[in-house]
Design a protein around this motif. Sequence first.
Motif, PDB file in Angstrom:
ATOM      1  N   SER A 143      24.060  23.871  47.034  1.00  0.00           N
ATOM      2  CA  SER A 143      22.786  24.429  46.596  1.00  0.00           C
ATOM      3  C   SER A 143      22.391  23.786  45.272  1.00  0.00           C
ATOM      4  O   SER A 143      23.246  23.504  44.441  1.00  0.00           O
ATOM      5  CB  SER A 143      22.936  25.942  46.415  1.00  0.00           C
ATOM      6  N   ILE A 144      21.100  23.526  45.111  1.00  0.00           N
ATOM      7  CA  ILE A 144      20.580  23.130  43.794  1.00  0.00           C
ATOM      8  C   ILE A 144      19.444  24.077  43.429  1.00  0.00           C
ATOM      9  O   ILE A 144      18.492  24.242  44.206  1.00  0.00           O
ATOM     10  CB  ILE A 144      20.047  21.687  43.780  1.00  0.00           C
ATOM     11  N   ILE A 145      19.558  24.713  42.278  1.00  0.00           N
ATOM     12  CA  ILE A 145      18.430  25.460  41.720  1.00  0.00           C
ATOM     13  C   ILE A 145      17.629  24.451  40.904  1.00  0.00           C
ATOM     14  O   ILE A 145      18.141  23.826  39.978  1.00  0.00           O
ATOM     15  CB  ILE A 145      18.906  26.654  40.877  1.00  0.00           C
ATOM     16  N   LYS A 146      16.380  24.256  41.323  1.00  0.00           N
ATOM     17  CA  LYS A 146      15.578  23.121  40.849  1.00  0.00           C
ATOM     18  C   LYS A 146      14.926  23.395  39.485  1.00  0.00           C
ATOM     19  O   LYS A 146      14.897  24.532  39.019  1.00  0.00           O
ATOM     20  CB  LYS A 146      14.516  22.791  41.918  1.00  0.00           C
ATOM     21  N   PRO A 147      14.377  22.329  38.842  1.00  0.00           N
ATOM     22  CA  PRO A 147      13.843  22.468  37.482  1.00  0.00           C
ATOM     23  C   PRO A 147      12.729  23.511  37.333  1.00  0.00           C
ATOM     24  O   PRO A 147      12.605  24.116  36.261  1.00  0.00           O
ATOM     25  CB  PRO A 147      13.309  21.061  37.165  1.00  0.00           C
ATOM     26  N   ASP A 148      11.933  23.749  38.376  1.00  0.00           N
ATOM     27  CA  ASP A 148      10.876  24.769  38.234  1.00  0.00           C
ATOM     28  C   ASP A 148      11.485  26.150  38.016  1.00  0.00           C
ATOM     29  O   ASP A 148      10.893  26.991  37.339  1.00  0.00           O
ATOM     30  CB  ASP A 148       9.940  24.774  39.452  1.00  0.00           C
ATOM     31  N   ALA A 149      12.672  26.373  38.586  1.00  0.00           N
ATOM     32  CA  ALA A 149      13.332  27.678  38.462  1.00  0.00           C
ATOM     33  C   ALA A 149      14.103  27.803  37.145  1.00  0.00           C
ATOM     34  O   ALA A 149      14.081  28.863  36.509  1.00  0.00           O
ATOM     35  CB  ALA A 149      14.254  27.916  39.651  1.00  0.00           C
ATOM     36  N   THR A 150      14.775  26.729  36.707  1.00  0.00           N
ATOM     37  CA  THR A 150      15.473  26.819  35.411  1.00  0.00           C
ATOM     38  C   THR A 150      14.446  26.989  34.290  1.00  0.00           C
ATOM     39  O   THR A 150      14.675  27.739  33.352  1.00  0.00           O
ATOM     40  CB  THR A 150      16.350  25.576  35.131  1.00  0.00           C
ATOM     41  N   ARG A 151      13.292  26.331  34.432  1.00  0.00           N
ATOM     42  CA  ARG A 151      12.238  26.437  33.414  1.00  0.00           C
ATOM     43  C   ARG A 151      11.740  27.882  33.269  1.00  0.00           C
ATOM     44  O   ARG A 151      11.486  28.361  32.165  1.00  0.00           O
ATOM     45  CB  ARG A 151      11.065  25.512  33.787  1.00  0.00           C
ATOM     46  N   ARG A 152      11.662  28.603  34.412  1.00  0.00           N
ATOM     47  CA  ARG A 152      11.185  29.995  34.368  1.00  0.00           C
ATOM     48  C   ARG A 152      12.313  30.993  34.129  1.00  0.00           C
ATOM     49  O   ARG A 152      12.082  32.209  34.169  1.00  0.00           O
ATOM     50  CB  ARG A 152      10.418  30.310  35.659  1.00  0.00           C
ATOM     51  N   ASN A 153      13.544  30.488  33.928  1.00  0.00           N
ATOM     52  CA  ASN A 153      14.686  31.356  33.603  1.00  0.00           C
ATOM     53  C   ASN A 153      14.964  32.384  34.700  1.00  0.00           C
ATOM     54  O   ASN A 153      15.216  33.553  34.425  1.00  0.00           O
ATOM     55  CB  ASN A 153      14.433  32.066  32.259  1.00  0.00           C
ATOM     56  N   ILE A 154      14.916  31.919  35.971  1.00  0.00           N
ATOM     57  CA  ILE A 154      15.155  32.835  37.094  1.00  0.00           C
ATOM     58  C   ILE A 154      16.376  32.416  37.910  1.00  0.00           C
ATOM     59  O   ILE A 154      16.486  32.761  39.089  1.00  0.00           O
ATOM     60  CB  ILE A 154      13.903  32.946  38.007  1.00  0.00           C
ATOM     61  N   THR A 155      17.310  31.686  37.272  1.00  0.00           N
ATOM     62  CA  THR A 155      18.492  31.248  38.037  1.00  0.00           C
ATOM     63  C   THR A 155      19.342  32.452  38.458  1.00  0.00           C
ATOM     64  O   THR A 155      19.894  32.469  39.553  1.00  0.00           O
ATOM     65  CB  THR A 155      19.355  30.241  37.231  1.00  0.00           C
ATOM     66  N   GLY A 156      19.420  33.462  37.598  1.00  0.00           N
ATOM     67  CA  GLY A 156      20.211  34.655  37.936  1.00  0.00           C
ATOM     68  C   GLY A 156      19.641  35.395  39.127  1.00  0.00           C
ATOM     69  O   GLY A 156      20.375  35.831  40.027  1.00  0.00           O
ATOM     70  N   GLU A 157      18.321  35.533  39.160  1.00  0.00           N
ATOM     71  CA  GLU A 157      17.668  36.200  40.294  1.00  0.00           C
ATOM     72  C   GLU A 157      17.939  35.449  41.592  1.00  0.00           C
ATOM     73  O   GLU A 157      18.111  36.049  42.649  1.00  0.00           O
ATOM     74  CB  GLU A 157      16.151  36.263  40.074  1.00  0.00           C
ATOM     75  N   ILE A 158      17.956  34.124  41.499  1.00  0.00           N
ATOM     76  CA  ILE A 158      18.196  33.320  42.699  1.00  0.00           C
ATOM     77  C   ILE A 158      19.648  33.445  43.147  1.00  0.00           C
ATOM     78  O   ILE A 158      19.921  33.646  44.340  1.00  0.00           O
ATOM     79  CB  ILE A 158      17.772  31.855  42.458  1.00  0.00           C
ATOM     80  N   VAL A 159      20.573  33.384  42.199  1.00  0.00           N
ATOM     81  CA  VAL A 159      21.991  33.548  42.559  1.00  0.00           C
ATOM     82  C   VAL A 159      22.230  34.933  43.175  1.00  0.00           C
ATOM     83  O   VAL A 159      23.000  35.079  44.131  1.00  0.00           O
ATOM     84  CB  VAL A 159      22.905  33.305  41.332  1.00  0.00           C
TER      85      VAL A 159
END
Length: 137
Positions: A6-22
């Motif tokens: 899995s890759i959490i892409k730059p649009d998601a890291t920029r919005r600080n939503i990596t935790g929500e995705i995980v």
Amino acid sequence: IERTLSIIKPDATRRNITGEIVARFEKAGLRVVASRRIRLSEMQAKAFYAVHAEKPFYGSLVAFMTSGPVVVQVLEGENAIAKNREVMGATNPEKAAPGTIRKDFAESMEANSVHGSDAPETAANEIKFFFSDLDIV
Ligand code: ATP
Ligand code: MG
């Protein structure tokens, strides 16, 4: 038991939503067995998406994937490859099913928040691209 990349892409890291995705992965029964936040080099992004080299969106995709940090992860579980793609939703967020990551978070067809391997052979190659066996616990 199966593994997928899995890759959490730059649009998601920029919005600080990596935790929500995980959290979506974990709720679906997928376990994070390796994880690293990195900035892809242009060479890495080009190599990772080499299969798309002839597509019209390749240059833009490489620019996008190197535009900010990404979180690369190995997800493990029963039918992890298919399950991850189910949780991700369709490539085009407008076509993604309700409740999927891309429906809820993607900004566009390109900035669609997550990548997931599409078959056992690509999963094995993509995991090797970022992780050694010792990284996966
Ligand atoms: P991924 O490989 O990222 O899990 P996918 O398998 O759903 O997504 P692919 O067809 O493999 O989609 O395309 C890889 C990525 O290239 C997509 O996730 C998206 O970011 C980008 N992409 C694909 N098609 C287009 C398009 N028509 N326009 C812009 N970007 C696109
Ligand atoms: Mg793909």
